[in-house]
Scaffold this motif. Structure first.
Motif, short mmCIF file in Angstrom:
data_model
loop_
_atom_site.label_atom_id
_atom_site.label_comp_id
_atom_site.label_asym_id
_atom_site.label_seq_id
_atom_site.Cartn_x
_atom_site.Cartn_y
_atom_site.Cartn_z
N VAL A 129 -3.14 -3.64 -10.14
CA VAL A 129 -2.79 -2.40 -9.31
C VAL A 129 -4.47 -1.80 -9.06
CG1 VAL A 129 -1.88 -0.33 -9.35
CG2 VAL A 129 -0.60 -2.01 -10.53
N THR A 130 -4.60 -1.18 -7.97
CA THR A 130 -5.82 -0.59 -7.62
C THR A 130 -5.33 0.87 -7.20
OG1 THR A 130 -7.13 -2.35 -6.87
CG2 THR A 130 -7.86 -0.32 -6.08
N VAL A 131 -5.82 1.68 -7.75
CA VAL A 131 -5.64 3.14 -7.27
C VAL A 131 -6.85 4.04 -6.85
CG1 VAL A 131 -5.93 4.17 -9.74
CG2 VAL A 131 -4.55 5.25 -7.92
N PHE A 164 -0.28 -3.83 -5.76
CA PHE A 164 -0.16 -2.75 -5.32
C PHE A 164 -1.50 -1.95 -5.14
CE2 PHE A 164 3.58 -3.73 -7.88
CZ PHE A 164 4.82 -3.54 -6.96
N VAL A 165 -1.64 -1.30 -4.05
CA VAL A 165 -2.69 -0.35 -3.92
C VAL A 165 -1.97 1.24 -3.75
CG1 VAL A 165 -4.67 0.41 -2.65
CG2 VAL A 165 -4.28 -1.78 -2.63
N ILE A 198 0.77 -1.19 0.01
CA ILE A 198 -0.09 0.04 0.03
C ILE A 198 0.93 1.35 0.12
CG2 ILE A 198 -1.92 1.17 1.09
CD1 ILE A 198 -2.66 -1.45 2.40
N VAL A 199 0.74 2.08 -1.08
CA VAL A 199 1.67 2.93 -1.24
C VAL A 199 0.73 4.36 -1.31
CG1 VAL A 199 3.37 4.39 -2.94
CG2 VAL A 199 2.86 1.63 -2.96
N LEU A 212 -5.86 -2.69 -14.01
CA LEU A 212 -5.92 -1.43 -13.23
C LEU A 212 -7.41 -1.05 -12.71
CD1 LEU A 212 -4.34 1.23 -12.01
CD2 LEU A 212 -4.67 2.31 -14.27
N ASN A 213 -7.61 -1.08 -11.48
CA ASN A 213 -8.73 -0.62 -10.72
C ASN A 213 -8.70 0.59 -10.18
OD1 ASN A 213 -9.99 -3.17 -11.22
ND2 ASN A 213 -8.67 -3.90 -9.43
N LEU A 214 -9.73 1.39 -10.37
CA LEU A 214 -9.85 2.62 -9.94
C LEU A 214 -10.79 2.82 -8.71
CD1 LEU A 214 -9.56 5.90 -9.69
CD2 LEU A 214 -11.43 6.30 -11.54
#
Ligand SMILES: Nc1ncnc2c1ncn2[C@@H]1O[C@H](COP(=O)(O)OP(=O)(O)O)[C@@H](O)[C@H]1O
Ligand SMILES: [Mg+2]
Length: 253
Positions: A35-37, A120-121, A5-6, A81-83
Motif C-alpha cells: 500500500v502507498t498512501v 493499493f494507492v 487507486i482510492v 506501507l509507503n507514504l
C-alpha cells in the motif's frame, strides 16, 4: 494489473479522512498488501499521524510540479506501507495558472507511470473542492467517503455526490463509490438517524463496519502511531481490521 487507486474524499473537514487514510492503509499493509498512501492535504496531517515529523520534506508537491518522480518520493513508513508526503509547495498547485484538464491531470499522469507493484494507492484529500481534489478525482478508480454522524455532513453529501457525477460525465468513467461511518457515536441518536438516512439513499454502498468514536483514535496522531501500534487490542483497532475486510470483500450494509 496496476494498483487500485482510492480517493478518500469529503470536502468537509474533521470527518475522519486522515484517520481512515492512516489506519485503514496500515490494516491492509499488516495483512500483507502493498500500500502507498499519498498526503494530498497541504496541512500534512497524514504524515504526522504516521510519525513523520519533518513536514518540510518534499513529496507529491514536487511530483505534481514536475520536478521529481514519484519513486523518489516514497517513504517506507511501515512494512508494506509507503507514504508520499504533501510537501511544502503543495499549496501552490491550487494556484497554478494553466487551465483545465492539464492542471487536473497532474497526479493521474504521474501515477500512470509508476507504483505498478502496489496493490493499493490511497489518496488522503484536503477539505476543499479545488484543483487538488480535482487531481484526486482524475486519478482515482474508487472513492471512499468518510461520514461523521452529524446532520450537516448529510447536507454536504448531496453536493459531493453532484461533484462526483460531474467528473464521471466529463471523464467518461465510473467510480466504485463507498461510504463509511467514520465517527459513529453509539450513544447519540443523531448518529443512528444519519446512518438510517444514508441506508435509505445509498443502499449497498455503505461499508458494513462502522468506526466508532473513541478517545484512543483521537490520541493516536499525537503519538505518531496508528491504532494497530497504539492499542492493538482495542475495539478501535478491531473496527479497523473489520473495515479492512469489508473493503477487500466489498461487504456493505
Ligand atoms: N472515530 C473517531 N473517534 C475519535 N476521534 C476521531 C475519530 N475519527 C477522527 N477523529 C479525530 O477527529 C479529528 C478530525 O479527524 P481527521 O481524520 O483529521 O479528519 P479530516 O481528515 O476529514 O479532516 C482528529 O483530531 C481525529 O483524531
Ligand atoms: Mg485530513
Amino acid at each position: 494489473m496496476g494498483a487500485r487507486i482510492v480517493g478518500v474524499l469529503n470536502q468537509k473537514g474533521g470527518v475522519g479522512k486522515t484517520t481512515i487514510s492512516a489506519n485503514l492503509t496500515h490494516a491492509l499493509a499488516r495483512m500483507g498488501y502493498k500500500v502507498t498512501v499519498i498526503d494530498l492535504d497541504p496541512q500534512g496531517h497524514l504524515a504526522v499521524s504516521l510519525g513523520m515529523v519533518a513536514v518540510d520534506r518534499a513529496g507529491i508537491d514536487e511530483v505534481m510540479l514536475g520536478t521529481a518522480d514519484i519513486d523518489q518520493q516514497l517513504l517506507e513508513v511501515r512494512e508494506n506501507l509507503n507514504l508520499i508526503a504533501a510537501g511544502p509547495r503543495l499549496q501552490e498547485i491550487e494556484q497554478l495558472a494553466a487551465g483545465g484538464a492539464a492542471r487536473g491531470g497532474l497526479l493521474s499522469r504521474a501515477l500512470r507511470q509508476s507504483l505498478h507493484d502496489q496493490d493499493f494507492v490511497f489518496i488522503d484529500c484536503p477539505p476543499s473542492s479545488g484543483v487538488l481534489v480535482a487531481n484526486a478525482l482524475f486519478a482515482a478508480d474508487e472513492i471512499l467517503i468518510p461520514m461523521s454522524g452529524d446532520f450537516l455532513s448529510l447536507q454536504g453529501l448531496a453536493y459531493l455526490m453532484g461533484t462526483i457525477k460531474r467528473f464521471e460525465k466529463a471523464l467518461r468513467k465510473h467510480y466504485k463509490t463507498a461510504l463509511l461511518m467514520s465517527r459513529y457515536a453509539t450513544t447519540r441518536r443523531i448518529s443512528r438517524e444519519v446512518l438510517n438516512t444514508l441506508q435509505k439513499h445509498f443502499p449497498k454502498q455503505i461499508l458494513a463496519t462502522v468506526i466508532r468514536e473513541s478517545a484512543l483514535l483521537a490520541e493516536c496522531p499525537s503519538a505518531g502511531k496508528t491504532i494497530h501500534e497504539y492499542r492493538p487490542g482495542s475495539r478501535s483497532a478491531r473496527d479497523f481490521r473489520n473495515l479492512a475486510q469489508d473493503f477487500l470483500e466489498n461487504k456493505v450494509m
